[in-house]
Design a protein around this motif. Structure first.
Motif, PDB file in Angstrom:
ATOM      1  N   LEU A 442       0.834  -1.207   0.000  1.00 19.28           N
ATOM      2  CA  LEU A 442       0.000   0.000   0.000  1.00 19.28           C
ATOM      3  C   LEU A 442       0.865   1.252   0.000  1.00 19.28           C
ATOM      4  N   ALA A 443       1.956   1.230   0.787  1.00 15.04           N
ATOM      5  CA  ALA A 443       2.868   2.380   0.843  1.00 15.04           C
ATOM      6  C   ALA A 443       3.475   2.650  -0.532  1.00 15.04           C
ATOM      7  N   ASN A 444       3.837   1.586  -1.255  1.00 12.18           N
ATOM      8  CA  ASN A 444       4.381   1.753  -2.603  1.00 12.18           C
ATOM      9  C   ASN A 444       3.341   2.348  -3.557  1.00 12.18           C
ATOM     10  N   LEU A 445       2.096   1.879  -3.437  1.00 12.68           N
ATOM     11  CA  LEU A 445       1.027   2.400  -4.298  1.00 12.68           C
ATOM     12  C   LEU A 445       0.752   3.873  -4.007  1.00 12.68           C
ATOM     13  N   LEU A 446       0.685   4.221  -2.718  1.00  8.82           N
ATOM     14  CA  LEU A 446       0.443   5.615  -2.341  1.00  8.82           C
ATOM     15  C   LEU A 446       1.613   6.512  -2.750  1.00  8.82           C
ATOM     16  N   THR A 447       2.832   5.971  -2.647  1.00  5.01           N
ATOM     17  CA  THR A 447       4.006   6.737  -3.070  1.00  5.01           C
ATOM     18  C   THR A 447       3.923   7.061  -4.562  1.00  5.01           C
ATOM     19  N   GLY A 448       3.558   6.050  -5.356  1.00  4.14           N
ATOM     20  CA  GLY A 448       3.390   6.289  -6.784  1.00  4.14           C
ATOM     21  C   GLY A 448       2.287   7.294  -7.075  1.00  4.14           C
ATOM     22  N   LEU A 449       1.174   7.192  -6.345  1.00  2.18           N
ATOM     23  CA  LEU A 449       0.046   8.108  -6.536  1.00  2.18           C
ATOM     24  C   LEU A 449       0.439   9.541  -6.207  1.00  2.18           C
ATOM     25  N   VAL A 450       1.127   9.737  -5.081  1.00  2.00           N
ATOM     26  CA  VAL A 450       1.550  11.075  -4.673  1.00  2.00           C
ATOM     27  C   VAL A 450       2.505  11.671  -5.706  1.00  2.00           C
ATOM     28  N   ASN A 451       3.465  10.862  -6.173  1.00  2.00           N
ATOM     29  CA  ASN A 451       4.457  11.375  -7.118  1.00  2.00           C
ATOM     30  C   ASN A 451       3.861  11.693  -8.484  1.00  2.00           C
ATOM     31  N   MET A 452       2.774  11.012  -8.832  1.00  2.00           N
ATOM     32  CA  MET A 452       2.151  11.274 -10.129  1.00  2.00           C
ATOM     33  C   MET A 452       1.154  12.433 -10.086  1.00  2.00           C
ATOM     34  N   THR A 453       0.765  12.842  -8.898  1.00  2.00           N
ATOM     35  CA  THR A 453      -0.253  13.902  -8.774  1.00  2.00           C
ATOM     36  C   THR A 453       0.281  15.181  -8.136  1.00  2.00           C
ATOM     37  N   MET A 454       1.486  15.123  -7.538  1.00  2.00           N
ATOM     38  CA  MET A 454       2.023  16.302  -6.853  1.00  2.00           C
ATOM     39  C   MET A 454       3.465  16.573  -7.280  1.00  2.00           C
ATOM     40  N   PRO A 455       3.843  17.825  -7.442  1.00  2.00           N
ATOM     41  CA  PRO A 455       5.246  18.176  -7.734  1.00  2.00           C
ATOM     42  C   PRO A 455       6.055  18.180  -6.434  1.00  2.00           C
ATOM     43  N   LEU A 457       9.038  17.906  -5.488  1.00  2.00           N
ATOM     44  CA  LEU A 457      10.285  18.667  -5.364  1.00  2.00           C
ATOM     45  C   LEU A 457      10.042  20.165  -5.214  1.00  2.00           C
ATOM     46  N   HIS A 458       8.867  20.615  -5.598  1.00  2.00           N
ATOM     47  CA  HIS A 458       8.570  22.048  -5.561  1.00  2.00           C
ATOM     48  C   HIS A 458       7.677  22.441  -4.384  1.00  2.00           C
ATOM     49  N   MET A 459       7.412  21.498  -3.479  1.00  2.00           N
ATOM     50  CA  MET A 459       6.493  21.780  -2.366  1.00  2.00           C
ATOM     51  C   MET A 459       7.246  22.346  -1.171  1.00  2.00           C
ATOM     52  N   SER A 460       6.600  23.248  -0.435  1.00  2.00           N
ATOM     53  CA  SER A 460       7.210  23.855   0.747  1.00  2.00           C
ATOM     54  C   SER A 460       7.293  22.845   1.886  1.00  2.00           C
ATOM     55  N   VAL A 461       7.993  23.246   2.938  1.00  2.00           N
ATOM     56  CA  VAL A 461       8.119  22.371   4.111  1.00  2.00           C
ATOM     57  C   VAL A 461       6.749  22.062   4.694  1.00  2.00           C
ATOM     58  N   LEU A 462       5.898  23.079   4.811  1.00  2.00           N
ATOM     59  CA  LEU A 462       4.571  22.887   5.378  1.00  2.00           C
ATOM     60  C   LEU A 462       3.731  21.941   4.513  1.00  2.00           C
ATOM     61  N   GLN A 463       3.762  22.139   3.197  1.00  2.00           N
ATOM     62  CA  GLN A 463       3.019  21.259   2.301  1.00  2.00           C
ATOM     63  C   GLN A 463       3.560  19.827   2.342  1.00  2.00           C
ATOM     64  N   SER A 464       4.867  19.721   2.392  1.00  2.29           N
ATOM     65  CA  SER A 464       5.499  18.399   2.438  1.00  2.29           C
ATOM     66  C   SER A 464       5.107  17.647   3.704  1.00  2.29           C
ATOM     67  N   MET A 465       5.184  18.319   4.840  1.00  7.61           N
ATOM     68  CA  MET A 465       4.866  17.666   6.106  1.00  7.61           C
ATOM     69  C   MET A 465       3.384  17.306   6.180  1.00  7.61           C
ATOM     70  N   ALA A 466       2.518  18.170   5.648  1.00 11.21           N
ATOM     71  CA  ALA A 466       1.089  17.864   5.646  1.00 11.21           C
ATOM     72  C   ALA A 466       0.812  16.603   4.832  1.00 11.21           C
ATOM     73  N   THR A 467       1.475  16.491   3.685  1.00  9.42           N
ATOM     74  CA  THR A 467       1.297  15.308   2.836  1.00  9.42           C
ATOM     75  C   THR A 467       1.818  14.057   3.532  1.00  9.42           C
ATOM     76  N   LEU A 468       2.998  14.164   4.134  1.00  7.39           N
ATOM     77  CA  LEU A 468       3.604  13.010   4.799  1.00  7.39           C
ATOM     78  C   LEU A 468       2.801  12.577   6.028  1.00  7.39           C
ATOM     79  N   ILE A 469       2.269  13.538   6.761  1.00  5.83           N
ATOM     80  CA  ILE A 469       1.444  13.199   7.929  1.00  5.83           C
ATOM     81  C   ILE A 469       0.162  12.502   7.491  1.00  5.83           C
TER      82      ILE A 469
END
Length: 491
Positions: A442-455, A457-469
């Protein structure tokens, strides 16, 4: 010339040199310290029995949140986080007395207790192994997505050729902990006649087929979706699921060699040493690193040849499993230090930790072999580093259990022992351990989904942490949900 986003992603995970062994140790120390704080809270307050919504929140913050923050926000100051986990644990331990277990009071012993005692499992469930395997699964799942964000330091990413990093350790630890629990079937057979090799191979291939299928699905998905790849990690077509899938049948083959070398640790070291000799004394090492990719084998040489190192790590895990899984014999209260070291589970784990650590520093030290660690090759120093790291981490978890739950294995019935075991195990970590491969998929699938729908490398610290949480909460909710429904998905 401007690079495409795919090229930027590939460059982001390539060419890294890692960090020091001490850095990896200090960051990953958050895992056992989280387990320590959880265990002291449970021992002193019984907060997690029953498992209320408040208990769920604290459990998640300790065993998921701390790991996530250790690898992101606190990555530049890991000892600050370590102290934030250690100080409350020490204060609570000193100021609070142990709380009684929240279950029925034990009944007076009866004459038939000796019969019931004999029915307890010879290989009981060990909370310290469950907690550690769950924690390793957690940090692995976090890292495979976090590495795509700038909030995750580049020194934690997998190194290109030589060096040590947190993600390099994560891959090896995944294999090591799989080896720890895989030896259970061999221990259950005991001294009885081992099944024929053909039967062992057939059984092992049945376990391998789902993993090989997942590897093929991942290969087709990556190629079909034009997903960013790091070719020097495993090769053009090979991936980690193939490595996991081929481990059981080859481990079954090595059980035959066990008759000649009756030690999993001995077999592990012999295999890793012979592989290292081939790398250093022939052209094999340079072939893996710089040969052109002209055919199917050369295109996947990293995955195929590093498999030998991962098999050695798997055997090292089995060696530790033969120590950690069996029930410890009762020792006299006034046993000497030497007796405790030789006969207690904790003493044996400490001993094997010292052994692997000494071998690792001999292989890399100035007055030793002066070799460099290479996850890409999975060479001898890498095998020894992974074995040392996991051995002492598991020994720390065993020490936590030994001192905070001393009566864990003194129950007179199997049911009582199982209840005590669950009381000493984090529900979050138990859930991650119970359905580990399913959660990892599931983690691999979600990782692929996030990388295909979100940039990413261009996300701020706050956006990155919100996504990871949000990602970590999702994984935890699925794992706990499966556990609550008493479902075990075997892959």
């Amino acid at each position: 010339m401007a690079k495409t986003y795919k090229e930027l992603k590939e460059a982001w995970v390539s060419g890294h040199t890692g960090s020091s062994v001490a850095d990896v140790n200090s960051v990953s120390l958050a895992m056992p310290l989280s387990i320590l704080l959880w265990s002291i809270i449970q021992n002193r307050m019984r907060l997690f029995t029953p498992y209320t919504p408040a208990a769920v929140l604290v459990d998640f913050l300790l065993n998921c949140g701390a790991t996530l923050f250790a690898t992101t926000i606190y990555s530049s100051s890991p000892w600050v986080l370590n102290l934030l986990l250690l100080l409350p644990a020490v204060i609570l331990y000193v100021l609070e007395a142990p709380a009684p277990a929240k279950r029925e009071a034990p009944r007076p012993p009866r004459d038939d207790d000796s019969k019931k005692d004999s029915k307890r499992d010879a290989l009981p469930v060990k909370p310290f192994i469950t907690n550690y395997r769950g924690a390793m699964m957690m940090i692995t799942c976090i890292a495979i997505l976090a590495v795509d964000f700038r909030v995750f330091p580049r020194r934690f990413a997998k190194v290109e050729n030589w060096g040590t990093s947190l993600m390099d350790m994560g891959v090896g630890s995944f294999v090591f902990t799989a080896g720890v629990v895989s030896v259970r079937s061999a221990l259950e057979e005991g001294s009885g006649r081992r099944p024929a090799l053909s039967k062992r191979l057939l059984t092992s291939f049945r376990h391998s087929i789902p993993l090989l299928v997942l590897g093929t699905i991942r290969l087709i998905s990556v190629k079909g979706l034009d997903y960013a790849e790091h070719v020097t990690e495993y090769g053009v077509h090979w991936n980690f699921f193939y490595t996991l899938g081929f481990l059981p049948p080859f481990a079954a083959l090595f059980q035959t060699a066990f008759d000649l070398v009756p030690s999993y640790a001995g077999l592990s070291f012999a295999l890793a040493a012979l592989y290292e000799i081939a790398l250093d004394w022939t052209s094999l090492g340079s072939y893996v690193l710089i040969a052109p990719r002209t055919n199917l084998f050369s295109k996947n040489r990293e995955g195929v040849l590093s498999f030998l190192g991962y098999l050695a790590i798997f055997l090292a895990g089995q060696s530790l499993g033969t120590i950690a899984l069996p029930r410890q014999q009762l020792l006299p209260k006034n046993a000497s230090i030497s007796t405790l070291l030789r006969q207690s589970t904790l003493g044996k784990l400490a001993g094997i930790s010292v052994m692997w650590t000494a071998l690792f520093y001999f292989s890399t030290g100035y007055y030793g072999l002066r070799l460099s660690v290479s996850r890409r090759l999975a060479n001898l120093p890498y095998v020894l580093w992974v074995s040392s790291f996991n051995s002492y981490q598991i020994a720390i978890c065993c020490a936590i259990e030994t001192f905070l739950f001393p009566n864990l294995y003194k129950a007179t019935t199997k049911d009582d022992e199982m209840q005590r075991s669950r009381d000493a195990t984090s529900t979050v970590l138990h859930a991650f351990n119970r359905n580990g491969l399913a959660v990892f998929l599931l983690a691999n699938l979600l990782t692929g989904l996030v990388n295909m729908t979100m940039p990413t490398l261009h996300m701020s610290v706050l956006q990155s942490m919100a996504t990871l949480i949000a990602y970590t909460i999702t994984l935890s909710a699925v794992a706990i949900g499966l556990d609550h429904c008493n479902l075990s998905i075997k892959l």
